[in-house]
Design an enzyme around this catalytic site. Structure first.
Site, mmCIF file in Angstrom:
data_model
loop_
_atom_site.group_PDB
_atom_site.id
_atom_site.type_symbol
_atom_site.label_atom_id
_atom_site.label_comp_id
_atom_site.label_asym_id
_atom_site.label_seq_id
_atom_site.Cartn_x
_atom_site.Cartn_y
_atom_site.Cartn_z
ATOM 1 N N HIS A 66 -14.777 5.240 -7.548
ATOM 2 C CA HIS A 66 -16.092 5.502 -6.942
ATOM 3 C C HIS A 66 -16.150 4.921 -5.540
ATOM 4 O O HIS A 66 -16.940 5.343 -4.724
ATOM 5 C CB HIS A 66 -17.219 4.947 -7.819
ATOM 6 C CG HIS A 66 -17.228 3.453 -7.898
ATOM 7 N ND1 HIS A 66 -16.268 2.748 -8.594
ATOM 8 C CD2 HIS A 66 -18.033 2.529 -7.348
ATOM 9 C CE1 HIS A 66 -16.502 1.456 -8.461
ATOM 10 N NE2 HIS A 66 -17.575 1.301 -7.710
ATOM 11 N N LYS A 71 -8.758 -1.729 -5.980
ATOM 12 C CA LYS A 71 -8.261 -3.086 -5.733
ATOM 13 C C LYS A 71 -7.930 -3.783 -7.036
ATOM 14 O O LYS A 71 -8.618 -3.588 -8.041
ATOM 15 C CB LYS A 71 -9.370 -3.853 -4.989
ATOM 16 C CG LYS A 71 -8.980 -5.181 -4.430
ATOM 17 C CD LYS A 71 -8.465 -5.086 -3.025
ATOM 18 C CE LYS A 71 -7.843 -6.398 -2.562
ATOM 19 N NZ LYS A 71 -6.523 -6.632 -3.164
ATOM 20 N N LYS A 107 -5.209 -2.133 -11.377
ATOM 21 C CA LYS A 107 -4.392 -3.291 -11.762
ATOM 22 C C LYS A 107 -2.969 -2.826 -11.979
ATOM 23 O O LYS A 107 -2.733 -1.688 -12.378
ATOM 24 C CB LYS A 107 -4.915 -3.908 -13.062
ATOM 25 C CG LYS A 107 -4.429 -5.316 -13.281
ATOM 26 C CD LYS A 107 -5.271 -6.289 -12.498
ATOM 27 C CE LYS A 107 -4.955 -7.713 -12.800
ATOM 28 N NZ LYS A 107 -6.081 -8.581 -12.456
HETATM 29 N N1 GLU Z 1 -5.704 -10.671 -9.541
HETATM 30 C C1 GLU Z 1 -6.972 -11.165 -9.108
HETATM 31 C C2 GLU Z 1 -8.061 -10.736 -10.080
HETATM 32 O O1 GLU Z 1 -7.825 -10.501 -11.221
HETATM 33 C C3 GLU Z 1 -7.275 -10.842 -7.664
HETATM 34 C C4 GLU Z 1 -7.408 -9.389 -7.338
HETATM 35 C C5 GLU Z 1 -7.526 -9.096 -5.855
HETATM 36 O O2 GLU Z 1 -7.612 -10.031 -5.062
HETATM 37 O O3 GLU Z 1 -7.527 -7.911 -5.521
HETATM 38 O O4 GLU Z 1 -9.219 -10.704 -9.766
#
Ligand code: GLU
Length: 476
Positions: A66, A71, A107
């Protein structure tokens, strides 16, 4: 050991999502659109190491687009699987929405035990994984921006950034393709400590409202509160360090992979960390009792329990015995959906993962903005700010002299007031503000809606509403 009735991690996230959407007025179509994971890419690639070809399996899952880029971190662990990365990607969607970081959720993970490889081998494996993802735009400054997670850190992010830049030589924003980089490779001050810092800011905000502390049967401030931390990795270490050094909390327990340390008078976090890096575990640490069965210490008396390691550590088999009145989920998914039901029933207050560990992605957002603007925060205004403050101090000094020096500014005040903010201070200020505002949005829902009795449901409600508003605005 998993309880037979325990749902998988992804099912657990879905159950929590479902509990929240039942209180909302979303169309069933939109509800389904938000819940599902858009895509999960599985890659198997070979790397020649020690004279043989080793095949690795990696994933990058995109939960919601969206907002773009999407990220979320990349995890290196032997237990990585599709269900896990999908659950974690979904949590990223909600986390970013809750703290208003303008990203969708994603992820990644690589099924590997990083301790089994030396640095050079890890670099080759990481570059190859990055190549596989980048060639499908699953690493891209405007589409998909990874970050560190369990088993990865600044070093891996620098390799990924460099690999992407090699493949995209004319992309002026190449450095923004990944966050969590070292400072000398386009990173930002304060990113390494960010998640732990966020846990500290979250707890401070919790303790600012006596209604919230009363819900957990606590009172006062963080000063003197007894804390048990599970996992002294990047997140647990920084949270424990800041809480004990700056807020007066007492770290009475530290749980690690080889057992747990316990000392009612408080453990020295720095000393424990140094012991672990020297000896590979907590065993043998002086000034503390050592328990072989680390998980049992989760059940000890304390004021605040901070699970900062793996998902699912508080589950159907131990939830009923957890005594802490307040749990803050520094890890992603440490409490399963079933355990959440049991704890809610008992009145345990849980500050949920999607909020509690959002400090990392918040500072990642600042890093990404810094990379796109190609300038360090504070570079333009710092000295100008100092000059203006100097004007005020000089003027006050003159007034004070005219009044016969009955009042003079202290050196401490002058020192603090005259200094213009540098990047680290700006990052901390932005993080503190983000954590406060996000908490307040959950708190309002928690206290003002009669049908929400926990912070997790409140967090889901706020986050899902934001994602839904984005989809509606797009006309979907
Ligand atoms: N791996 C971290 C989390 O689970 C950081 C993710 C990020 O900074 O994009 O939030």
């Amino acid at each position: 050991m998993t309880h037979p009735k325990e749902p998988s991690f992804r099912e657990s996230v879905d159950l929590m999502f479902n509990r929240a959407v039942a209180l909302m007025d979303l169309s069933p179509g939109l509800e389904e659109k938000i819940r599902v994971c858009n895509a999960t890419y599985t890659v198997r690639f070979g790397v020649r190491l020690r004279g043989e070809i080793h095949t690795f399996t990696g994933y990058r899952s995109v939960h919601s687009e969206h907002k773009e880029p999407v990220k979320g971190g990349i995890r290196y662990a032997i237990g990585v699987n599709q269900d896990e990365v999908e659950a974690l990607a979904a949590l990223m969607t909600y986390k970013c929405a809750l703290v208003e970081a303008p990203f969708g959720g994603s992820k990644g993970g690589l099924r590997i035990d990083p301790r089994k490889y030396d640095e050079h081998e890890l670099e080759r494996i990481t570059r190859r994984f990055a190549y596989e993802l980048a060639k499908r735009d699953m690493i891209h400054p405007s589409q998909n921006v990874p970050a560190p997670d369990m088993g990865t850190g600044e070093r891996e992010m620098a390799w990924i950034a460099d690999q992407y830049a090699r493949m995209n030589t004319t992309d002026i924003n190449a450095i923004a393709c990944v966050t969590g980089k070292p400072l000398n490779a386009g990173g930002i001050s304060g990113r390494v400590e960010a998640t732990g810092r966020g846990v500290q800011y979250a707890l401070r905000e919790f303790f600012r409202d006596p209604r919230d502390t009363a819900q957990a049967g606590l009172s006062g401030t963080l000063d003197g509160k007894r804390v048990i931390v599970q996992g002294l990795g990047n997140v647990g270490y920084h949270a424990a360090k800041f809480l004990s050094e700056e807020d007066g909390a007492i770290i009475t327990g530290i749980i690690e992979h080889d057992g747990a340390l316990h000392n009612e008078d408080g453990l020295d976090v720095e000393a424990v960390r140094a012991w672990i890096s020297k000896h590979g575990g907590v065993k043998g640490f002086p000034d503390a009792l050592h328990a072989e069965e680390g998980a049992a210490v989760l059940e000890h008396e304390c004021d605040i329990l901070i699970p900062a390691a793996l998902e699912g550590v508080i589950n159907l088999s131990n939830a009923a015995r957890i005594k802490a009145p307040l749990i803050i989920e520094a890890a992603n998914g440490p409490v399963t959906a079933g355990a959440d039901d049991i704890l809610r029933e008992k009145g345990t207050v849980i500050i949920p993962d999607m909020y509690a560990n959002a400090g990392g992605v918040t500072v990642s957002y600042f890093e990404w903005v810094k990379n796109l603007s190609h300038i360090r925060f504070g570079r333009m205004q710092r000295r100008q700010e100092e000059a203006r403050h100097q004007l005020v101090v000089d003027e006050l000094q003159k007034i004070s002299e005219a009044m016969g020096n009955t009042y003079t500014l202290s050196d401490r005040f002058k020192q603090k007031y005259l200094r213009g903010a540098d990047e680290l201070e700006l990052v901390r200020s932005g993080l503190d503000d983000t954590m406060r505002i996000a908490y307040q949005s959950m708190r309002d829902v928690w206290h003002e809606r009669g049908d929400v009795d926990d912070l997790r449901t409140a967090a889901y409600l706020v986050a899902i509403e934001k994602v839904a508003a984005s989809y509606r605005a797009k006309g979907l």
